[in-house]
Design a protein around this motif. Structure first.
Motif, short mmCIF file in Angstrom:
data_model
loop_
_atom_site.label_atom_id
_atom_site.label_comp_id
_atom_site.label_asym_id
_atom_site.label_seq_id
_atom_site.Cartn_x
_atom_site.Cartn_y
_atom_site.Cartn_z
N LEU A 36 25.03 -25.42 141.02
CA LEU A 36 25.96 -26.07 140.10
C LEU A 36 27.24 -26.55 140.78
O LEU A 36 28.01 -27.30 140.17
CB LEU A 36 26.30 -25.13 138.93
N GLU A 37 27.45 -26.16 142.03
CA GLU A 37 28.61 -26.68 142.76
C GLU A 37 28.52 -28.20 142.89
O GLU A 37 29.54 -28.88 143.00
CB GLU A 37 28.70 -26.05 144.15
N GLU A 68 31.46 -15.90 131.56
CA GLU A 68 32.36 -17.05 131.74
C GLU A 68 32.39 -17.60 133.16
O GLU A 68 33.41 -18.09 133.64
CB GLU A 68 33.75 -16.73 131.22
N PHE A 69 31.24 -17.55 133.84
CA PHE A 69 31.11 -18.18 135.15
C PHE A 69 30.67 -19.63 134.99
O PHE A 69 31.02 -20.48 135.79
CB PHE A 69 30.09 -17.44 136.01
N ASP A 85 35.15 -22.96 136.63
CA ASP A 85 36.24 -23.36 137.52
C ASP A 85 35.81 -23.23 138.97
O ASP A 85 34.73 -22.73 139.26
CB ASP A 85 37.51 -22.53 137.24
N GLY A 86 36.66 -23.66 139.86
CA GLY A 86 36.34 -23.62 141.29
C GLY A 86 36.55 -22.28 141.95
O GLY A 86 36.15 -22.08 143.10
N ASP A 87 37.17 -21.32 141.25
CA ASP A 87 37.44 -20.01 141.85
C ASP A 87 36.16 -19.31 142.29
O ASP A 87 36.08 -18.77 143.40
CB ASP A 87 38.19 -19.10 140.88
N VAL A 88 35.15 -19.31 141.42
CA VAL A 88 33.89 -18.64 141.74
C VAL A 88 33.19 -19.35 142.88
O VAL A 88 32.69 -18.73 143.82
CB VAL A 88 32.99 -18.53 140.50
N ALA A 89 33.18 -20.69 142.85
CA ALA A 89 32.54 -21.47 143.92
C ALA A 89 33.20 -21.18 145.26
O ALA A 89 32.51 -21.00 146.27
CB ALA A 89 32.60 -22.96 143.60
N ASN A 94 33.08 -18.49 150.53
CA ASN A 94 33.69 -17.58 151.51
C ASN A 94 32.79 -16.38 151.79
O ASN A 94 32.67 -15.93 152.93
CB ASN A 94 35.06 -17.11 151.03
N ALA A 95 32.15 -15.86 150.76
CA ALA A 95 31.24 -14.73 150.94
C ALA A 95 30.04 -15.13 151.80
O ALA A 95 29.57 -14.35 152.63
CB ALA A 95 30.76 -14.20 149.59
N SER A 96 29.56 -16.35 151.62
CA SER A 96 28.43 -16.83 152.43
C SER A 96 28.81 -16.92 153.91
O SER A 96 28.00 -16.58 154.77
CB SER A 96 27.96 -18.20 151.93
#
Length: 117
Positions: A36-37, A68-69, A85-89, A94-96
């Motif tokens: 979904l990014e 709410e993701f 929102d872009g926070d999760v993306a 960063n986690a990847s």
């Protein structure tokens, strides 16, 4: 067990943060979020893009919506899903990067379950 207040804040926020990471702790949900990014998609488009069976995809989308993701926008007879929102993306990206540095060890870790194929 009572959690002590930490830099994260109240006990409630600590629990909410742990649940936040549990949502991200599933390969199917991470795949959906990463897909979904690129923009909003229907369930049919998500199935085609990810190869995830429709019933499984719907279950995970329900979780991501409730937490709410992602959000759902009706479009005629279909529904388009997009990131809230872009926070999760950003966090997932960063986690990847961090996981890539440890990919071999993380892939073979037996101390944390379940085992994903």
């Amino acid at each position: 067990m009572v959690l002590a207040s930490t830099a994260l804040g109240s006990d409630s926020l600590v629990r909410a943060t742990a649940r936040f990471f549990r949502v991200l702790g599933d390969p199917t949900r991470l795949t959906i979020l990463q897909t979904l990014e690129g923009g909003s998609l229907t369930v049919a488009e998500l199935v085609e893009a990810t190869g995830i069976p429709r019933s499984r995809l719907s279950n995970h989308l329900a979780c991501l919506r409730y937490c709410e993701f992602v959000e759902a926008e009706p479009e005629g007879r279909t529904v388009r899903y997009s990131l809230v929102d872009g926070d999760v993306a950003s966090l997932v990206a960063n986690a990847s990067v961090a996981a890539a540095r440890r990919e071999e060890h993380l892939s073979s870790c037996t101390r944390i379950g379940p085992v994903w194929v």
